[in-house]
Design a protein around this motif. Sequence first.
Motif, short mmCIF file in Angstrom:
data_model
loop_
_atom_site.label_atom_id
_atom_site.label_comp_id
_atom_site.label_asym_id
_atom_site.label_seq_id
_atom_site.Cartn_x
_atom_site.Cartn_y
_atom_site.Cartn_z
N THR A 267 0.76 -1.27 0.00
CA THR A 267 -0.03 -0.09 0.02
C THR A 267 0.89 1.10 0.06
O THR A 267 0.33 2.36 -0.64
CB THR A 267 -1.04 -0.10 1.19
N ALA A 268 1.89 1.23 0.85
CA ALA A 268 2.80 2.47 0.98
C ALA A 268 3.63 2.56 -0.46
O ALA A 268 3.53 3.82 -0.73
CB ALA A 268 3.79 2.26 2.13
N LEU A 269 3.90 1.46 -1.03
CA LEU A 269 4.82 1.54 -2.28
C LEU A 269 3.73 2.33 -3.42
O LEU A 269 4.02 3.00 -4.45
CB LEU A 269 5.33 0.29 -2.75
N GLY A 270 2.35 1.96 -3.41
CA GLY A 270 1.59 2.42 -4.16
C GLY A 270 1.55 3.90 -4.17
O GLY A 270 1.42 4.59 -5.08
N GLN A 271 1.21 4.37 -2.82
CA GLN A 271 1.54 5.80 -2.63
C GLN A 271 2.68 6.56 -2.90
O GLN A 271 2.60 7.50 -3.31
CB GLN A 271 1.02 6.04 -0.97
N LEU A 272 3.77 6.01 -2.76
CA LEU A 272 4.87 6.57 -3.29
C LEU A 272 5.31 6.35 -4.63
O LEU A 272 6.22 7.22 -5.22
CB LEU A 272 5.93 5.96 -2.39
N GLN A 273 4.46 5.74 -5.33
CA GLN A 273 5.05 5.37 -6.73
C GLN A 273 5.18 6.63 -7.66
O GLN A 273 5.89 6.98 -8.55
CB GLN A 273 4.02 4.37 -7.38
N SER A 274 4.03 7.60 -7.38
CA SER A 274 3.91 8.82 -8.25
C SER A 274 4.89 9.96 -7.57
O SER A 274 5.08 10.86 -8.22
CB SER A 274 2.51 9.54 -7.94
N HIS A 275 5.66 9.54 -6.67
CA HIS A 275 6.60 10.19 -6.19
C HIS A 275 8.05 10.15 -6.64
O HIS A 275 9.31 10.68 -5.78
CB HIS A 275 6.65 10.62 -4.71
N LEU A 276 8.30 8.98 -7.05
CA LEU A 276 9.75 8.50 -7.58
C LEU A 276 10.17 9.86 -8.30
O LEU A 276 9.43 10.33 -9.31
CB LEU A 276 9.44 7.23 -8.40
N PRO A 277 11.53 9.92 -8.22
CA PRO A 277 12.26 11.08 -8.84
C PRO A 277 12.59 10.63 -10.27
O PRO A 277 12.60 9.53 -10.84
CB PRO A 277 13.69 11.16 -8.04
N ARG A 278 12.55 11.60 -10.94
CA ARG A 278 12.67 11.65 -12.34
C ARG A 278 14.20 11.42 -12.52
O ARG A 278 14.75 10.69 -13.57
CB ARG A 278 12.40 13.11 -13.38
N ASP A 279 15.13 12.01 -11.74
CA ASP A 279 16.52 11.62 -11.89
C ASP A 279 17.26 10.82 -10.46
O ASP A 279 16.78 11.25 -9.52
CB ASP A 279 17.36 13.16 -11.57
N ALA A 280 17.33 9.41 -10.85
CA ALA A 280 17.54 8.67 -9.71
C ALA A 280 18.65 8.89 -8.68
O ALA A 280 19.02 8.47 -7.59
CB ALA A 280 18.04 7.06 -10.12
N ALA B 99 16.97 14.26 -1.88
CA ALA B 99 15.47 14.84 -2.06
C ALA B 99 14.49 13.57 -2.18
O ALA B 99 13.53 13.75 -1.59
CB ALA B 99 15.65 15.72 -3.45
N ALA B 100 14.86 12.66 -2.75
CA ALA B 100 13.95 11.60 -3.03
C ALA B 100 13.56 11.17 -1.53
O ALA B 100 12.28 10.89 -1.22
CB ALA B 100 14.43 10.52 -3.79
N GLU B 101 14.49 10.76 -0.84
CA GLU B 101 14.43 10.04 0.50
C GLU B 101 13.53 11.09 1.22
O GLU B 101 12.74 10.76 2.21
CB GLU B 101 15.55 9.83 1.22
N ALA B 102 13.76 12.41 1.19
CA ALA B 102 12.92 13.35 2.19
C ALA B 102 11.58 13.22 1.67
O ALA B 102 10.75 13.56 2.63
CB ALA B 102 13.69 14.90 2.04
N THR B 103 11.29 13.26 0.37
CA THR B 103 9.93 13.15 -0.42
C THR B 103 9.23 11.95 0.17
O THR B 103 8.10 11.91 0.72
CB THR B 103 9.85 13.27 -1.89
N PHE B 104 9.93 10.78 0.11
CA PHE B 104 9.18 9.65 0.67
C PHE B 104 8.89 9.76 2.15
O PHE B 104 7.74 9.30 2.42
CB PHE B 104 10.37 8.30 0.39
#
Length: 339
Positions: free
Chosen positions: A62-75, A80-85
């Motif tokens: 469920t959490a991964l589904g919520q986070l999927q739209s917040h994956l960074p465009r630049d890996a 910043a990605a971890e702060a967003t997650f």
Amino acid sequence: MPLTLATEVLTLATRHPFVIARGGEDDHRVVWVRLRDGDGVEGWGEADPARFYGETAETVLTALGQLQSHLPRDAFDLEAAEATFAGVAPQAGAARAALSAALHDLVGKRLGVPVWRLWGLDATRAPRSSFTIGLDTAERMREKVAEAAAYPILKIKLGTDRDEAILQAVRDATDKPIRVDANAGWTRERALTMLPVLKAYRVEFLEQPLPPDDLEGLTAVRRRGVLPVVADESCLVASDVARLAGAVDGVNIKLAKCGSLREGLRMIATARAHGMLVMVGCMIESSLGITAAAQLTPLVDAADLDGAALTVNDPFVGATIAAGQIRLPTEPGLGVRHR
């Protein structure tokens, strides 16, 4: 191109039911996470949920589904990605840790270097890992000690009304260094009573003797000065390390608790700033989860990364533990492959 996410639930079976003071089971469901970039390069991670922290394989998905739209465009935008997650799913430590590991794996593969080298670490500084002996009858625990012959350090689970008998059974079977983990199973009075007993059985340090919120009790146990006290369930993230300074001698870092590799690094830095012992631990995990945590080991004093060794169906190959010594992969990223 944006990253794409794939998940798969894996069931890990342990050689013996893995029992601690809170109970136990022999099947453990984890979530394999794969992030693929536009060039088809994949980064892998593993979510290892613990019911103690309110997580299961289902809550991870469920959490991964919520986070999927917040994956960074630049890996490469790891911080910043971890702060967003963390902002989107603050309670989903295992899910966030899996994404963190997958991003670091992907970055390492794109650069052609292992994660530990990406951080400028010396893999030869990784400590030896202990091997955990779960709660059982005295006879079965002696058998488990014999099965762990290749490991030079043992970690003994306590937190019962027969702890002295367990220690006696283990000491009858081995002279190896032992560490003890009560998994928050003692009262303050019981912990203080057990301190001289642990000393008599030559225990190196005591992990989480009291409930997580009893900092006053932890301080009282540490103040006796009998042996070092290490916090596990009391310490989830870097801010907890600072709060625990003076109450314990060290902290046990687990990715499933802190939620990311970079938070693990912050926890280590915070603990060092307070002069504390640092340990890295694990849940029941495959070699994928263990190898992600092992990237931190050149920076720590002690390790308990036997989670995959306790299983009988580990689907991955990664970091190894030979005669207790942790050896990090030299392949790019985490260096994990499917068995």
